[in-house]
Enzyme design. Structure first.
Site, PDB file in Angstrom:
ATOM      1  N   TYR A  26       0.825  -1.116  -0.145  1.00 37.63           N
ATOM      2  CA  TYR A  26      -0.198   0.055  -0.022  1.00 37.63           C
ATOM      3  C   TYR A  26       0.879   1.345  -0.083  1.00 37.63           C
ATOM      4  CZ  TYR A  26      -3.261  -3.401   2.190  1.00 37.63           C
ATOM      5  OH  TYR A  26      -4.052  -4.553   2.503  1.00 37.63           O
TER       6      TYR A  26
ATOM      7  N   CYS B 232      14.514 -10.886  -2.288  1.00 32.96           N
ATOM      8  CA  CYS B 232      14.900 -10.538  -3.939  1.00 32.96           C
ATOM      9  C   CYS B 232      13.770  -9.831  -4.491  1.00 32.96           C
ATOM     10  CB  CYS B 232      15.402 -12.046  -4.473  1.00 32.96           C
ATOM     11  SG  CYS B 232      16.822 -12.552  -3.361  1.00 32.96           S
TER      12      CYS B 232
END
Ligand code: PLP
Length: 422
Positions: A316, A342
């Site tokens: 968000y 990653c």
């Protein structure tokens, strides 16, 4: 108000130094304060005491059994959105007659589970769901208590992903089209129509959208009454916001007063489904600095918690204040606080002012109690972190840190692959 404060230069959870907990349980971990959870539940629930009401904690915001049990002790119910959450709520000791079942995609098996347990109410979101619920109730041999989640088309003025009460959202039945479905339901053999429900979004920082939707609900309930359908339960959902940064959401007192004033003549039991407002600031995520690294354009603080542990910043763009556990780290700098995952989206803070830290220092990611652990995952095969509850001078493990064995539990290698390669 919460109980994560500095004493003698060290951040504490209630009376326990957080550094001591980190030494004993390792990092990262979520830390919840029992006193804060209790205080927040009461602050929300007590102002409604003049009227018949039920505060059903939104389990999806924070679903640990110990936390659900704490709310059960305070008289709370549960708002669930899956069979798994029903199992959690019942296991924690929440009475079935205090459980409401929300959600746009309930399966037949989930419906049957709720019906057998005799929960308080199903918040139905479509005509097809109603038909299926009627069938399943007949199979189970019970009458399903039903409320429809209506969509009032009100802008909650919050993040798009957590706005749910707009006409374009997938949730509920448009309020302008809901009367026929109430009529249909009233004629069904295994359905008992008892309520009207609505939940317009999360992290609302103003009262006006709540009142706007309540106004529409009241008009609709009058319409139902004229059609001979009487409503005994009004469910206003959750959504009251908290302070992460500079927001100034209304105090629960003010929220309760405004609502009670509006519904005084309705004669319904009021159901509320608070999540974030109760647990958000009652939990933090504690993480340790692994490395610091100066990139060409910015500095990175690499910590041992990642987006799999707290996904709100990546999902968000949410802001979480980050504090040093050691108060003596007073100077600050603008950095990205990132995890080991990653993904470039793996950050807990971006271009944020945080204390200048070095490898080994502890950081507290504040306001992480809601949609923190419950949204965490095993991405990158990272064991999910421990959950700890502090209570006065003691702390308790309420969920152990997952092990590597936990990571592969349930996985199987089929026969044709059994032979190990040579
Ligand atoms: C998510 C949700 C809630 C809780 O929302 P908060 O913003 O955490 O209070 C309540 N009701 C329903 C139906 C929900 O989906």
């Amino acid at each position: 108000m919460h109980h994560f404060n500095y004493h003698n230069g060290q951040l504490h959870g209630e009376s326990v130094p957080i550094a001591d907990i980190a030494d004993q349980v390792g990092t990262p971990f979520y830390l919840y304060s029992a006193a804060t959870l209790t205080q927040h539940f009461k602050a929300f629930d007590t102002p409604f005491s003049p009227i018949p009401h039920l505060s059903c904690f939104a389990v999806k915001s924070c679903s640990n059994l110990a936390i659900l049990r704490l709310f059960a002790h305070l008289g709370g119910g549960a708002d669930i959105v899956s069979g798994g959450e029903l199992f959690r709520a019942l296991t924690a000791g929440i009475a079935p007659e205090k459980i409401v079942y929300s959600g746009v995609g309930k399966t037949r098996a989930e419906m049957a589970y709720g019906l057998r347990e005799r929960i308080l109410q199903f918040n139905v979101e479509s005509e097809q769901e109603l038909e299926v619920l009627n069938e399943v109730a007949a199979e189970v041999g019970v009458i399903a208590p039903v409320s429809f989640r209506v969509n009032p088309d009100v802008d909650p003025k919050t993040h798009a992903y957590i706005s749910t009460g707009l006409a374009k959202n997938k949730f509920g039945i448009p309020i302008t089209e809901a009367l026929p479905i109430y009529r249909q339901a009233a004629g069904m053999a295994n359905i008992h129509v008892q309520g009207v429900s609505c939940h317009i979004g999360s992290q609302l920082t103003e009262i006006s959208p709540f009142l706007e939707s309540l106004g529409k609900l009241k008009k609709f309930i009058t319409l139902l009454q004229e059609a001979g359908i009487s409503i005994t339960h009004l469910d206003l959902g959750g959504g009251l916001g908290i302070r992460y940064d500079q927001e100034s959401p209304p105090h629960p007192d003010e929220y309760a007063r405004a609502i009670m004033e509006e519904i005084s003549e309705l004669n319904c039991t009021l159901i509320l489904e608070p999540g974030r407002v109760i647990v958000g600031n009652a939990g933090i995520l504690v993480t340790r600095v692994l490395y610091t690294k100066q990139g060409p354009t910015k500095k990175f603080v690499i910590v041992d918690a990642g987006m799999n542990d707290l996904t709100r910043p990546s999902l968000y763009g949410a802001y979480h204040a980050i504090k040093a556990v050691d108060e003596h780290l007073q100077s600050t700098e603008i950095v990205d606080v990132v995890g080991p995952i990653c993904e470039t989206g793996d950050f807990l803070a971006r271009d944020q002012e945080v204390p200048v830290v070095k490898s080994g220092d502890l950081l507290a990611v504040m306001s992480a109690g809601a949609y923190g652990f419950t949204m965490s995952s095993n991405y990158n095969s990272r064991p999910r972190v421990a959950e700890i509850m502090v209570e006065g001078e003691k702390f308790h493990s309420i969920r152990h840190r997952e092990t590597y064995e936990d990571l592969i539990r349930g996985e199987d290698i089929p026969d044709f692959l059994q032979e190990s390669s040579s």
